[in-house]
Design a protein around this motif. Structure first.
Motif, PDB file in Angstrom:
ATOM      1  N   ILE A   1       0.838  -1.203   0.000  1.00 39.94           N
ATOM      2  CA  ILE A   1       0.000   0.000   0.000  1.00 39.94           C
ATOM      3  C   ILE A   1       0.875   1.256   0.000  1.00 39.94           C
ATOM      4  O   ILE A   1       0.614   2.216  -0.726  1.00 39.94           O
ATOM      5  CB  ILE A   1      -0.946   0.008   1.219  1.00 39.94           C
ATOM      6  N   HIS A   2       1.908   1.241   0.807  1.00 39.21           N
ATOM      7  CA  HIS A   2       2.822   2.385   0.871  1.00 39.21           C
ATOM      8  C   HIS A   2       4.004   2.101  -0.057  1.00 39.21           C
ATOM      9  O   HIS A   2       5.022   1.547   0.352  1.00 39.21           O
ATOM     10  CB  HIS A   2       3.288   2.622   2.307  1.00 39.21           C
ATOM     11  N   GLY A   3       3.840   2.476  -1.314  1.00 37.93           N
ATOM     12  CA  GLY A   3       4.870   2.201  -2.304  1.00 37.93           C
ATOM     13  C   GLY A   3       6.076   3.097  -2.155  1.00 37.93           C
ATOM     14  O   GLY A   3       6.011   4.204  -1.609  1.00 37.93           O
ATOM     15  N   GLU A   4       7.201   2.621  -2.672  1.00 39.09           N
ATOM     16  CA  GLU A   4       8.424   3.420  -2.667  1.00 39.09           C
ATOM     17  C   GLU A   4       8.419   4.370  -3.861  1.00 39.09           C
ATOM     18  O   GLU A   4       7.567   4.280  -4.753  1.00 39.09           O
ATOM     19  CB  GLU A   4       9.641   2.499  -2.699  1.00 39.09           C
ATOM     20  N   ALA A   5       9.380   5.266  -3.912  1.00 34.25           N
ATOM     21  CA  ALA A   5       9.405   6.317  -4.937  1.00 34.25           C
ATOM     22  C   ALA A   5       9.306   5.793  -6.367  1.00 34.25           C
ATOM     23  O   ALA A   5       8.595   6.381  -7.192  1.00 34.25           O
ATOM     24  CB  ALA A   5      10.660   7.171  -4.758  1.00 34.25           C
ATOM     25  N   PRO A   6      10.002   4.690  -6.723  1.00 34.86           N
ATOM     26  CA  PRO A   6       9.886   4.206  -8.110  1.00 34.86           C
ATOM     27  C   PRO A   6       8.466   3.834  -8.516  1.00 34.86           C
ATOM     28  O   PRO A   6       8.136   3.860  -9.705  1.00 34.86           O
ATOM     29  CB  PRO A   6      10.803   2.973  -8.124  1.00 34.86           C
ATOM     30  N   ALA A   7       7.612   3.501  -7.539  1.00 37.69           N
ATOM     31  CA  ALA A   7       6.231   3.120  -7.865  1.00 37.69           C
ATOM     32  C   ALA A   7       5.455   4.290  -8.447  1.00 37.69           C
ATOM     33  O   ALA A   7       4.570   4.094  -9.288  1.00 37.69           O
ATOM     34  CB  ALA A   7       5.528   2.594  -6.611  1.00 37.69           C
ATOM     35  N   LYS A   8       5.792   5.509  -8.022  1.00 36.59           N
ATOM     36  CA  LYS A   8       5.096   6.689  -8.546  1.00 36.59           C
ATOM     37  C   LYS A   8       5.438   6.900 -10.016  1.00 36.59           C
ATOM     38  O   LYS A   8       4.555   7.134 -10.855  1.00 36.59           O
ATOM     39  CB  LYS A   8       5.462   7.927  -7.732  1.00 36.59           C
ATOM     40  N   ALA A   9       6.712   6.787 -10.354  1.00 34.97           N
ATOM     41  CA  ALA A   9       7.111   6.923 -11.753  1.00 34.97           C
ATOM     42  C   ALA A   9       6.542   5.791 -12.594  1.00 34.97           C
ATOM     43  O   ALA A   9       6.138   5.994 -13.743  1.00 34.97           O
ATOM     44  CB  ALA A   9       8.637   6.942 -11.856  1.00 34.97           C
ATOM     45  N   ALA A  10       6.468   4.601 -12.000  1.00 35.23           N
ATOM     46  CA  ALA A  10       5.998   3.419 -12.737  1.00 35.23           C
ATOM     47  C   ALA A  10       4.540   3.551 -13.138  1.00 35.23           C
ATOM     48  O   ALA A  10       4.159   3.167 -14.246  1.00 35.23           O
ATOM     49  CB  ALA A  10       6.207   2.161 -11.898  1.00 35.23           C
ATOM     50  N   PHE A  11       3.687   4.111 -12.262  1.00 33.26           N
ATOM     51  CA  PHE A  11       2.274   4.167 -12.634  1.00 33.26           C
ATOM     52  C   PHE A  11       2.017   5.225 -13.708  1.00 33.26           C
ATOM     53  O   PHE A  11       1.131   5.055 -14.557  1.00 33.26           O
ATOM     54  CB  PHE A  11       1.373   4.328 -11.395  1.00 33.26           C
ATOM     55  N   TYR A  12       2.813   6.296 -13.721  1.00 32.52           N
ATOM     56  CA  TYR A  12       2.703   7.259 -14.822  1.00 32.52           C
ATOM     57  C   TYR A  12       3.153   6.621 -16.137  1.00 32.52           C
ATOM     58  O   TYR A  12       2.549   6.828 -17.192  1.00 32.52           O
ATOM     59  CB  TYR A  12       3.550   8.505 -14.532  1.00 32.52           C
ATOM     60  N   ARG A  13       4.244   5.843 -16.061  1.00 31.34           N
ATOM     61  CA  ARG A  13       4.746   5.168 -17.253  1.00 31.34           C
ATOM     62  C   ARG A  13       3.719   4.160 -17.770  1.00 31.34           C
ATOM     63  O   ARG A  13       3.500   4.033 -18.974  1.00 31.34           O
ATOM     64  CB  ARG A  13       6.067   4.473 -16.942  1.00 31.34           C
ATOM     65  N   ASP A  14       3.093   3.438 -16.854  1.00 32.39           N
ATOM     66  CA  ASP A  14       2.090   2.439 -17.253  1.00 32.39           C
ATOM     67  C   ASP A  14       0.910   3.103 -17.963  1.00 32.39           C
ATOM     68  O   ASP A  14       0.390   2.583 -18.957  1.00 32.39           O
ATOM     69  CB  ASP A  14       1.597   1.656 -16.032  1.00 32.39           C
TER      70      ASP A  14
END
Length: 529
Positions: free
Chosen positions: A123-136
């Protein structure tokens, strides 16, 4: 010979369930007790599973064992073979899916295929998860756009058609490619008062002041396709701006090669045909959808009682009631101190439903939290109503289902997405440009067009609506579903766009409006007291 594992799997798949290995043995053992009637025995198991409160359509040993034990106990008490009449008639083939168990897929830009992501999703993702969902998000729309005939690169350098070529160029190429170009990117405000288009390669400042736009609400964080020219000062002056074109549902399904994006299992063509035939025969099935049911408001509770009374006395009761929040007239935030009172009101709601015997026995009740209901945060997706409230209703009715916001419903072959959010107000407030009136002047129509073109339920910036980074995929609308239910406090509306039926039941507490939906024909009745 007894029934085979393949036949068992097929029967469960048709009804929207997937069996884990350990559950197979339970079903096979039960079915083989009834020689020459194995399929009928499995139908009885499925009928009883339809009446269970299941968190997922993927069945493990526990729920199947519970149902089988109940049936064997009924057989023992009756002293005869199990008959479906002992258990009551089966309801509609309805399956529900919580947002937190929707499978996640990622796009491989090298092989040009999707693959299922099987890693952890905290649930509490790390910083790369934020970039990953924009990329997705970007990859989803870009791979869809790249198959569109007007935006694909010509195979041969020959005379083009009268439509010309609208080949998308990476933004980084604008530094050396001159003239009019097409680019695709997400609208971002990297500096105060200055808007940019970003793709996976670079960003460029844009001038939208004279841009001709298409239908939709253009906000920060939406992904657009823009035609224009880069000026000597480095600013890309946009002449035409629109959302990536939508793709036919069948074309999307063909491209993803049987991957289960919706979350209810992949189907063969033969199975889908059978489900569609069954769906067309289900003419008596009806869903009743209400939004904003303030349990602390006596007038609202009285209106809800009138609705239940009315449907209690019809010839065929609704298959499903969808009850969406908010369930309180005040936000349940840190300043709210009446949780015990609200708990009692949920108990009274359960008693009210239980007093309608036909609805209690034959209908199912789906509860979805609203944006101001109790919960750990306001981030999307929101988890289901706390057990502190739901257990009060479950004391009185067994066929109540509590799911996240948003959530998904499968009715035979039909895919339905349910979302409760006051989205129109937020989207209009965040608009960067006045909406175009060329095709429609209806704000709800613009909202629906935006969601379907973006393939996302909430394309707002995170500052306007926070999203759990690792679960952004649960808000995706790809491939496009058949129906979207958007619970909003704005005016009651229905709008068909791109083959998708989208409707808003309106605010039941404020306007006394609700909707009756007939999934067989996808007909929407706008109703009011």
């Amino acid at each position: 010979m007894g029934i085979t594992r393949k036949e068992v799997q097929k029967q469960f798949k048709i009804r929207g369930y997937t069996l884990k290995v350990e559950a197979f043995e339970e079903v096979l053992s039960f079915a083989n007790r009834f020689q020459d009637a194995e399929l009928e025995a499995i139908d009885v198991v499925l009928d009883e599973l339809d009446n269970e409160t299941l968190k997922s359509s993927i069945l493990g040993k526990e729920p199947v064992q519970r149902v089988v034990s109940l049936l064997l106990a009924a057989e023992s008490a009756a002293g005869d073979t199990v008959d479906s009449s002992v258990l009551g008639t089966a309801g509609s083939t309805l399956s529900f899916l919580d947002a937190f168990i929707i499978p996640k897929f990622r796009f491989d830009s090298v092989q040009k295929v999707y693959y299922e992501y099987t890693g952890r999703l905290p649930i509490h993702g790390e910083a790369p998860a934020k970039a990953a969902f924009y990329r997705d998000r970007f990859d989803l729309l870009f791979q869809r756009l790249s198959r569109h005939p007007h935006f694909s690169k010509p195979a041969f350098e020959i005379e083009l058609s009268r439509f010309g070529s609208c080949e998308i160029v990476p933004i980084q190429n604008l530094s050396w490619q001159t003239g009019r170009r097409w680019i695709m990117g997400v609208i971002s405000q990297l500096e105060d008062g200055h808007f940019y288009l970003e793709d996976l390669s670079a960003s460029v400042e844009v001038d939208l002041s004279n841009a001709k736009i298409t239908t939709g609400l253009f906000t920060e964080n939406t992904i657009v396709v823009a035609e224009g020219e880069r000026l000597p000062d480095g600013i890309f002056k946009v002449t035409t701006c629109g959302f990536p074109p939508i793709e036919d549902r069948e074309a999307s399904l063909s491209y993803i090669s049987g991957l289960d994006f919706f979350g209810f299992g992949a189907w063969t063509k033969e199975e889908m045909t059978k489900l569609e035939i069954m769906e067309k025969k289900a003419v008596n099935d009806m869903f009743v959808i209400l939004s904003d049911i303030w349990l602390d408001d006596d007038e609202t509770v009285g209106k809800l009682a009138a609705v239940l009374d009315g449907y209690e006395n019809v010839e065929v009761v609704p298959s499903l009631f969808v009850l969406m929040g908010n369930f309180c007239s005040r936000p349940c935030n840190l300043s709210f101190h009446s949780f015990s009172s609200l708990r009692c009101q949920f108990g009274k709601l359960g008693e009210m439903i239980a007093n309608h015997s036909r609805l209690k026995e034959q209908s199912r009740f789906l509860f979805i939290p609203g944006p101001d209901d109790a919960g750990p945060s306001t981030c999307l997706p929101r988890c289901a109503l706390p057990k502190y409230f739901s257990e009060e209703i479950q004391k009185h009715i067994n066929n109540a289902v509590f799911l996240s916001n948003p959530c998904r419903i499968k009715f035979y072959s039909q895919e339905i997405v349910v979302f409760r959010q006051d989205l129109l107000y937020k989207m209009r407030r965040s608009c960067l440009l006045p909406p175009s009136t060329d095709e429609t002047s209806d704000p709800f129509g613009h909202l629906v067009a935006t969601l379907i073109h973006q393939s996302h339920l909430c394309p707002l910036p995170l500052s306007a609506q926070p999203i759990i980074w690792n679960y952004d995929h649960s808000l995706h609308l790809y491939p496009t579903p058949h129906t979207i239910i958007l619970g909003d406090k704005c005016e009651q509306k229905v709008f068909n766009y791109g083959g998708v039926v989208c409707f808003n039941p309106g605010s039941f507490s404020n306007d006394s409006t609700f909707v009756a939906y007939h999934p067989c024909t996808r007909e929407v009745e706008l109703l009011a007291l």
